[in-house]
Scaffold this active site. Structure first.
Site, PDB file in Angstrom:
ATOM      1  N   THR A 708      16.652  95.744  27.614  1.00 37.36           N
ATOM      2  CA  THR A 708      15.952  95.823  28.861  1.00 37.36           C
ATOM      3  C   THR A 708      16.276  94.698  29.801  1.00 37.36           C
ATOM      4  O   THR A 708      17.061  93.752  29.330  1.00 37.36           O
ATOM      5  CB  THR A 708      14.286  95.558  28.393  1.00 37.36           C
ATOM      6  OG1 THR A 708      14.157  94.108  28.130  1.00 37.36           O
ATOM      7  CG2 THR A 708      13.826  96.585  27.379  1.00 37.36           C
ATOM      8  N   ASP A 709      15.831  95.022  30.913  1.00 39.20           N
ATOM      9  CA  ASP A 709      16.060  93.792  31.687  1.00 39.20           C
ATOM     10  C   ASP A 709      14.948  92.665  31.509  1.00 39.20           C
ATOM     11  O   ASP A 709      14.065  92.852  30.771  1.00 39.20           O
ATOM     12  CB  ASP A 709      15.871  94.135  33.262  1.00 39.20           C
ATOM     13  CG  ASP A 709      16.499  93.155  34.450  1.00 39.20           C
ATOM     14  OD1 ASP A 709      16.911  92.054  33.991  1.00 39.20           O
ATOM     15  OD2 ASP A 709      16.660  93.715  35.572  1.00 39.20           O
ATOM     16  N   TRP A 710      15.033  91.472  32.115  1.00 38.86           N
ATOM     17  CA  TRP A 710      14.215  90.358  31.746  1.00 38.86           C
ATOM     18  C   TRP A 710      12.748  90.560  31.835  1.00 38.86           C
ATOM     19  O   TRP A 710      12.532  90.820  33.158  1.00 38.86           O
ATOM     20  CB  TRP A 710      14.741  89.066  32.234  1.00 38.86           C
ATOM     21  CG  TRP A 710      15.851  88.648  31.427  1.00 38.86           C
ATOM     22  CD1 TRP A 710      15.938  87.155  31.040  1.00 38.86           C
ATOM     23  CD2 TRP A 710      17.087  89.062  30.830  1.00 38.86           C
ATOM     24  NE1 TRP A 710      16.993  86.648  30.261  1.00 38.86           N
ATOM     25  CE2 TRP A 710      17.735  87.909  30.132  1.00 38.86           C
ATOM     26  CE3 TRP A 710      17.275  90.331  30.650  1.00 38.86           C
ATOM     27  CZ2 TRP A 710      18.825  88.367  29.083  1.00 38.86           C
ATOM     28  CZ3 TRP A 710      18.631  90.404  29.821  1.00 38.86           C
ATOM     29  CH2 TRP A 710      19.418  89.471  29.302  1.00 38.86           C
ATOM     30  N   MET A 741      14.131  91.982  26.392  1.00 40.60           N
ATOM     31  CA  MET A 741      14.571  90.685  26.752  1.00 40.60           C
ATOM     32  C   MET A 741      13.463  90.276  27.827  1.00 40.60           C
ATOM     33  O   MET A 741      13.079  91.218  28.726  1.00 40.60           O
ATOM     34  CB  MET A 741      15.926  91.073  27.656  1.00 40.60           C
ATOM     35  CG  MET A 741      16.953  91.117  26.727  1.00 40.60           C
ATOM     36  SD  MET A 741      17.468  89.626  25.919  1.00 40.60           S
ATOM     37  CE  MET A 741      19.052  90.140  25.184  1.00 40.60           C
TER      38      MET A 741
END
Length: 785
Positions: A708-710, A741
């Protein structure tokens, strides 16, 4: 040396910055500057170069960023007006670059404070100098959308005043755009400019050597060879996407596949100021002996000759035009390109562009051709065009007996299964033989819960002996053997990434994943280091790296070779700094000019984007590291970025917003993908089974790892909807997105954030087998580093 940029990369970065510059106007050979030219530089951009946009895609610590003025003098242009320069340097000294609040994204302004000049301030400058250059500088980026306002997409009042003053006093004026994005260009021939703007050049944001690269172009050391990777229309509102952009909750992609030049060349060519692919040179080129042939694949050849007085390079762009048919097709679509070497005056080169017939196929999401969920080529004549931009490209005749390429009846190229189709009714644009029309978008019919249930993996048989990761690395055991013996606590810890500033990896980098629990570390699983980003390594203060030109800049070179070399250089710096994974390239489509992160992305065109991204991935891999292609998919705006829902037809997804990712996977051999923050058709991409499993893995054959993105938001893997959270990691795993993430350091094992993995395993809404599959993806990825 660790923590320092590789010195030998500087010339390559400088060349890339120079090659990305796009010359849009050059009346009376205003450029290049001559050694004896007297020239006044206006705007702080002449003395303080803007190297990048903002956010994770731009924050690279560099030792120095030479200015354009410094570069010009080093190139022998000695006649820079010192009185005007003194005014700007004093202003910059008293108004230093505002980089925002330390450690925070998007707190800096989109444009810096410019000097307010009066006519008295520059009295006599027009008499001392034959030419004036005006620099316009801009930034945008993560959490920092471009605004349709002065000081952002539009000129500030101070810039407008400066341009009016300089064009009134000077007979010959050039405009240089040192910007992260395209700006409003509608004003350049208005009366207040006094008809004296002789040259317009986009220099973009060219990284730490961008000032020198721009100086090379302005001084004639390099002849510009950049071509636009986006269309420049007269007005922002000319983009059909403009009426469905920027809503923080939901945006309907009514333009469908007609993005950028696909829209303008098909429906609104008169609105174009500069067409896609356009770019001038200091020299002239002739294109001759164009011909096409088809024997299993298309081959288009042509001879490009330098007929001018300067050495330079040129790009051969190849487009096709498909019959409108039942599906509707754009007037032209890019299908190939090639760039010459630098040709001396009188020198020529034969270029060849090849492509397969199947690459011209369109996706039928409605069944109108009788082939629902298939890529098809409808019957009719397919025409080929070649030239130096989309508008001026001329039709290419076929050699031999076959004077045209005609398909007699519809061909099915590839059979897929319906995936990611919208469930909300809306309309979309369609091109027909009679012009523009609108139709209802086909809605999804898949029972997603049933699809997931029917495809659940089986739990691994437990290995009858204790296996370590070192055994796997030495070939004594398989990854499956190792994973079968892991405790639930460690399986859950493996799908949680930790960051930032993990003590297990290089300081100041984005995150760590892999061996983050005690048992995993004891078994020999290493912690893997991830670092931003697309244009260079982002590390803590005191650690320096090379900043290469932004993605938009690189796309304008139309040179995949230099892109691969630049990213190979980043790979070398990754080795020096113990970084295994680069969080880039970014490769979303420039759907609209106001997207703040457009500078991180390549183009409005999926073909050009895919080729550039594939080159970047291959470059990083040369050092044994991996690039993460992102943001998967349709990250088209920053407004409402964590929650916003993009409603898109399945056809537009496959032909426009997923196409470049498919190229990076199949041709670039990308091994890691990052999903985006936004939702698509009601599902967060971080938990969208049909995105990460049905299309990415099952259809494209991807065998790598997804993250995933943060601090990504999640929603239910089946229901989707507007209930956003960061704890439904069960849905992420069920969608076969492998790593969340990210969580705080030390909590991958303890689950301090309180995600629902253990609870879901207990109540049966998640199986151990699904966690095992994520673990296999992650560990296989680690083995290849």
């Amino acid at each position: 040396m660790k923590g320092e940029a590789i010195e030998s990369l500087k010339p390559l970065c400088r060349k890339a910055a120079a090659d990305s510059a796009v010359l849009l106007r050059n009346f009376e050979d205003f450029l290049p500057l001559k050694e004896d030219d007297k020239v006044a530089l206006f705007g702080r951009g002449g003395y303080e170069y803007t190297k990048c946009g903002t956010g994770s895609g731009g924050n690279v610590n560099v030792r120095e960023t030479p200015s354009v003025a410094e570069g010009l003098r080093a190139n022998g242009i000695k006649g820079i007006d010192k009185k005007v320069e003194k005014l700007w340097l004093e202003h910059i000294s008293s108004h230093p670059f505002d980089n925002g609040e330390e450690g925070k994204f998007a707190t800096e302004p989109r444009s810096q404070v410019e000097l307010r000049l009066s006519e008295k301030d520059i009295e006599g400058a027009d008499k001392r100098n034959e030419k004036a250059l005006i620099f316009i500088s801009r930034r945008a980026g993560e959490e920092k959308e471009v605004l349709d306002a002065p000081g952002s997409f539009r000129l500030s009042s101070e810039e407008k005043r400066l341009i009016g003053l300089v064009t009134r006093l000077f007979s010959h004026v050039g405009l240089i755009f040192n910007t992260s994005h395209i700006m409003d260009m509608s004003w350049t021939d208005e009366a207040w400019c006094h008809g004296r703007i002789d040259a317009i050049l986009y220099a973009w944001t060219g990284g730490s050597e961008g000032g020198n690269g721009l100086a090379d172009v302005l001084s004639g050391a390099v002849t510009p060879s950049g071509h636009l990777a986006d269309t420049v229309p007269m007005r922002l509102s000319d983009h059909l996407s403009d009426k469905n952009f920027g809503d923080p909750k939901e945006n309907y992609y009514e333009e469908d596949i007609y993005v950028g030049y696909r829209y303008f060349e098909t429906f609104n060519p008169k609105a174009v100021l500069y067409p896609f692919g356009f770019g001038l040179s200091y020299t002239d080129f002739a294109l001759s002996e164009l011909k096409a042939e088809f024997k299993n694949e298309f081959k288009v050849t042509g001879i490009i000759k330098n007929t001018g007085n300067y050495k330079g390079a040129q790009v051969l762009q190849v487009y096709f035009s498909a019959p409108k048919g039942k599906l509707g097709r754009p007037e032209r679509e890019l299908i190939g390109f090639a760039k010459t070497r630098v040709l001396e005056p009188g020198e020529e080169e034969t270029l060849t562009v090849t492509f397969k017939e199947e690459e011209m196929a369109a996706y039928d999401d409605s069944g109108i051709t009788g082939n629902k969920s298939c890529y098809v080529l409808e019957g009719g004549v397919y025409r080929i065009f070649a030239g130096f931009d989309v508008r001026s490209a001329r039709e290419v005749a076929f050699s031999g007996r076959k004077k045209k390429h005609e398909i007699q009846e519809t061909k099915v190229i590839r059979t897929c299964e319906e995936a990611m189709a919208p469930t909300e009714p809306f309309i979309r644009l369609k091109a027909t033989d009679c012009g523009a029309a609108y139709e209802n978008v086909p809605l999804g019919t898949v029972d997603l819960a049933k699809r997931i249930e029917e495809r659940l993996p089986e739990e691994l048989p437990k290995c009858d002996k204790k296996v370590t990761f070192d055994d796997v690395k030495s070939g004594k055991a398989t990854v499956s053997d190792f994973v079968s013996g892991l405790e639930i606590r460690d399986l859950c810890g493996l799908v949680r990434g930790e960051g930032t500033d993990s003590p297990f990896v290089t300081p100041g980098t984005a995150s760590a994943f892999g061996g983050l629990t005690r048992n995993l570390r004891a078994a020999g699983v290493p912690a893997v280091c991830c670092a931003d980003g697309p244009s260079g390594l982002h590390m803590k203060k005191g650690l320096y790296a090379t900043q290469i030109p932004s993605a938009t800049s690189l796309a304008c070179t139309w040179d995949t070779g230099i892109v691969e070399k630049l990213y190979a250089g980043i790979g070398e710096e990754m080795s020096l700094n113990n970084i295994e994974v680069l969080l880039g390239p970014g490769m979303n489509i420039h759907r609209h000019p106001l997207c703040g992160r457009n500078f991180e992305y390549f183009s409005e065109d999926p073909y050009l984007t895919g080729k550039m991204a594939a080159a970047a991935v291959k470059g990083v891999a040369k050092s044994g590291h991996q690039a993460v292609i992102k943001h998967f998919c349709a990250n088209s705006q920053e407004v409402g970025r964590f929650y916003e829902n993009n409603v898109i037809s399945e056809r537009a997804l496959r032909e426009i917003y997923l196409k470049a990712f498919e190229t990076a996977v199949k041709e670039g051999h990308a091994r890691s993908v990052m999903t985006s923050y936004n939702m698509v058709n009601g599902h967060h991409t971080s938990a969208y089974y049909d995105l990460t499993e049905t299309i990415l893995r099952k259809e494209w054959g991807f065998t790598g790892m997804v993250m995933t993105d943060w601090w990504a938001r999640l929603n239910d893997v089946v229901k989707g909807g507007f209930e956003h959270n960061m704890t439904d990691v069960r849905s992420m795993v069920r969608a076969q997105n492998d790593i969340y993430m990210c969580v705080d350091h030390g909590t991958a094992e303890t689950n301090a954030r309180g995600d629902n993995l253990e609870a879901a395993l207990k109540d049966g809404t998640l199986t151990r087998a699904e966690l095992e599959q994520c673990a296999i993806h992650i560990l296989n990825f680690i083995l290849q580093l």
